[in-house]
Write an enzyme that holds these catalytic residues in place. Structure first.
Site, PDB file in Angstrom:
ATOM      1  N   LYS A  10      46.998  38.122  41.464  1.00  0.00           N
ATOM      2  CA  LYS A  10      45.671  39.410  41.639  1.00  0.00           C
ATOM      3  C   LYS A  10      45.893  40.829  42.766  1.00  0.00           C
ATOM      4  O   LYS A  10      47.181  40.482  43.762  1.00  0.00           O
ATOM      5  CB  LYS A  10      44.442  38.540  42.841  1.00  0.00           C
ATOM      6  CG  LYS A  10      44.151  37.402  42.001  1.00  0.00           C
ATOM      7  CD  LYS A  10      42.513  37.009  41.724  1.00  0.00           C
ATOM      8  CE  LYS A  10      41.612  36.594  40.522  1.00  0.00           C
ATOM      9  NZ  LYS A  10      41.509  35.147  41.672  1.00  0.00           N
TER      10      LYS A  10
ATOM     11  N   HIS B 281      40.468  41.185  51.930  1.00  0.00           N
ATOM     12  CA  HIS B 281      41.679  40.472  52.628  1.00  0.00           C
ATOM     13  C   HIS B 281      42.006  41.089  53.462  1.00  0.00           C
ATOM     14  O   HIS B 281      42.217  40.147  54.363  1.00  0.00           O
ATOM     15  CB  HIS B 281      42.781  40.316  51.445  1.00  0.00           C
ATOM     16  CG  HIS B 281      42.360  39.790  49.617  1.00  0.00           C
ATOM     17  ND1 HIS B 281      43.081  40.541  48.801  1.00  0.00           N
ATOM     18  CD2 HIS B 281      41.773  37.840  49.147  1.00  0.00           C
ATOM     19  CE1 HIS B 281      42.567  39.932  47.535  1.00  0.00           C
ATOM     20  NE2 HIS B 281      41.839  38.725  47.688  1.00  0.00           N
TER      21      HIS B 281
ATOM     22  N   HIS C 272      42.463  43.646  47.449  1.00  0.00           N
ATOM     23  CA  HIS C 272      41.635  45.061  47.565  1.00  0.00           C
ATOM     24  C   HIS C 272      40.766  43.861  49.273  1.00  0.00           C
ATOM     25  O   HIS C 272      41.156  44.002  50.275  1.00  0.00           O
ATOM     26  CB  HIS C 272      40.157  44.339  46.757  1.00  0.00           C
ATOM     27  CG  HIS C 272      39.560  42.849  46.757  1.00  0.00           C
ATOM     28  ND1 HIS C 272      38.983  42.251  46.979  1.00  0.00           N
ATOM     29  CD2 HIS C 272      39.706  42.021  45.465  1.00  0.00           C
ATOM     30  CE1 HIS C 272      38.753  41.288  47.713  1.00  0.00           C
ATOM     31  NE2 HIS C 272      39.590  40.562  46.479  1.00  0.00           N
TER      32      HIS C 272
END
Ligand code: ARG
Length: 567
Positions: free
Chosen positions: A129, A135, A132
């Site tokens: 992942k 986080h 973004h």
């Protein structure tokens, strides 16, 4: 000099002399008055009314008579039930500035954590992942706590508990072998993996056999099949390479990347122990720990197909961390949404009979939304951290080009300012508050922002460059004005603010204090000429500027923000 302790001692002595009564713990009751006209410290006498059996104003009046000024205390006044203490302003200035000068870049540091270990689980990203803005808090709150605990002498172990285990990876492997190409994935990195994953889901809607294929790969990974593992490890490498760039930019580090898959061979112990301690209960084919008594749903340990779960792995990880690091505290910097998960498995550890269950703490933080809407990776309403950081640096560079075109290494400074703005924005509010990310707010460089604080630091540096060496003895009496005194007070408070931030695991207290120190310095700067002709006054004001520079830099450093000397 510990003023509260000194004042408390003075009061205790006076009570003894006046009433022949001994009272301890007075220091705790000292307050900071709401405005400087009421002194620097106030003591509320109602705290004594019980033991002295008298009305507070009476106590205040009688004690006030007995309290004599000394080298540190200039005078004591009584107002209603309060005793107000006014410090000797110039000796206060001398004390604070000496303390800062002597401690240097370690002002406010401490040894209280010596011999103690804190594990901090933070960032803890998921493989395949992209990083973004969701986080950002998990990363920056954890990283700031890591720095702050370290500053107080704790041994810190920073752990990135990677999300590198679960059925999504099996689907990804299946998808890769069906449609992927090595070159494309090498080139496209995590984005390419996400694309494959999305395609898998789309096609699985019409072709359910795909799901079986995925499941087959799941088994293979669990069994340690080489092809499966090598593909998976490659995916992991790609993700970590992406993340490493972001971590490098943010100045974030870890001591361990032991993630969920690290515990694959450590699950047996958890299951065996839970069984031996009679905690495991069968429920619809699965194994759970019943938590009815604690008003929580059961904690799922094993699925009916024998697979372990997120919680099982967290339990295994906690046992491993206790064995390996013998922590005094283990923090989990994870979103508030996982509150139940943590309460559940913390309880399981407690039920297993481990007294250190009380040392596990979920350091929760609120949600981040983007331009007023929840983040949604699927629909594309998402902001990647790398894009945000790039944009922030671009904006900083633009402003620097406008305002200080002659600055050397503009690119480097723009990086420090742009990244600093983003980190500061993230660490500005108490953790639990949701953050609504708006571009214009995050990249606002005025008001209570990172660049404003950095700018104040650079301003101090510039004053110091112009001032050069001071040879005269500082005239501390010239620092008795309200602006200098307010600034001294803010600098004096920094060590206790850092301690409070650590006690509550709230980095924002330091962020706010950076703003406070910067505002106090700027008020002082506008009100007084620092480089005056009188060498003794000048020496005192320069010393205060140097102390402010130091304290602001320390505060920023603990947040993970750079403090450029020019900008
Ligand atoms: N990877 C998880 C997530 O993104 C966070 C892991 C937090 N750490 C932990 N020990 N559970 O939701």
């Amino acid at each position: 000099m510990n003023y509260p302790a000194h004042i408390a001692q003075k009061i205790a002595k006076c009570i003894w002399e006046t009433y022949a009564t001994q009272v301890d713990g007075l220091e705790e009751y000292l307050e900071t008055p709401p405005n400087p006209d009421l002194g620097d410290f106030a003591f509320p006498c109602f705290r004594l009314s019980k033991s002295l059996r008298m009305a507070p104003p009476k106590i205040a009046a009688s004690l006030c008579e007995g309290l004599q000024p000394d080298a540190l205390i200039q005078r004591v006044e009584c107002v209603g039930g309060y005793l107000n203490f006014f410090l000797n302003k110039s000796s206060y200035a001398a004390q604070v500035l000496d303390a800062i000068r002597l401690a240097g870049d370690r002002y406010g540091a401490g040894e209280e954590g010596k011999g103690k270990t804190v594990c901090i689980d933070y960032s803890s990203i998921n493989i395949a992942k992209r990083f973004h803005i969701g986080h950002l808090s998990a990363t920056m709150i954890g990283s700031a706590l890591y720095k702050m605990y370290g500053y107080l002498g704790y041994r810190c172990v920073g752990i990135n508990h990677l999300g590198d285990w679960g059925t999504q990876f099996d689907k990804m492997i299946a998808a890769y072998l069906k449609w992927g190409s090595k070159d494309e994935v090498e080139q496209g990195g995590v984005d390419e993996l996400v694309k494959l994953y999305v395609r898998f889901h789309k096609e699985a809607e019409t072709d359910p056999s795909l799901e079986d294929e995925g499941r087959a790969w799941f088994k293979k990974i669990e069994e340690g099949d080489e092809t499966a593992l090598s593909i998976f490890n490659w995916f992991k490498e790609l993700t970590l390479k992406d993340a490493a760039r972001v971590y490098e930019t943010l100045g974030v580090q870890f001591d361990s990347y032991a993630g969920e898959s690290f515990y694959n061979d450590k699950m047996g112990r958890v299951i065996d122990e839970l069984k031996a301690k009679n905690l495991l209960e069968q429920s619809q084919g699965a194994y759970v720990v019943n938590l009815d008594e604690y008003k929580m749903p059961p904690c799922l340990i094993l699925k009916s197909d024998g697979a372990t779960l997120y919680a099982t792995r967290d339990i295994a990880a906690a046992l491993y961390r206790k064995d390996t690091y013998d922590f005094d505290k283990c923090l989990y910097v994870v979103a508030y949404q996982q509150d139940l998960h943590f309460r559940q498995w913390f309880k399981v550890i407690e039920l297993m009979g481990y007294p250190w269950a009380k040392d596990l703490e979920h350091v929760a933080f609120g949600m981040i939304s983007y331009e007023g809407k929840a983040l949604a990776t699927r629909s594309g309403h998402v902001l990647y951290l790398e894009d945000l950081l790039t944009k922030a640096v671009e904006k900083a560079l633009e402003i620097i080009e406008q305002k200080s075109p002659e600055l050397e290494n503009k690119e480097e400074i723009a990086k420090q300012v742009g990244i600093g703005a983003v980190i500061f924005f993230d660490l500005f509010n108490s953790r639990i508050k949701d953050i609504d990310f708006y571009w214009d707010r995050a990249l606002n460089f005025d008001g209570e922002t990172g660049p404003y604080v950095q700018y104040t630091h650079a301003r101090c540096c510039s004053v110091l460059r112009k001032a050069g060496e001071q040879t005269a003895q500082p005239d501390y009496a010239s620092l008795e004005d309200p602006q200098a005194q307010a600034l001294l007070r803010a600098l004096d408070e920094l060590p206790s603010v850092i301690r409070e931030a650590v006690r509550r695991n709230e980095p924002y207290l330091v962020t706010r204090h950076c703003v406070e120190m910067a505002q106090c310095y700027n008020r002082f700067y506008y009100e007084h000429q620092i480089l005056t002709d009188d060498p003794a006054v000048r020496a005192a004001r320069v010393a205060l500027t140097d102390a402010a520079r130091r304290c602001i830099a320390i505060g920023l450093r603990l947040l993970g923000i750079q403090a450029p000397e020019r900008m």
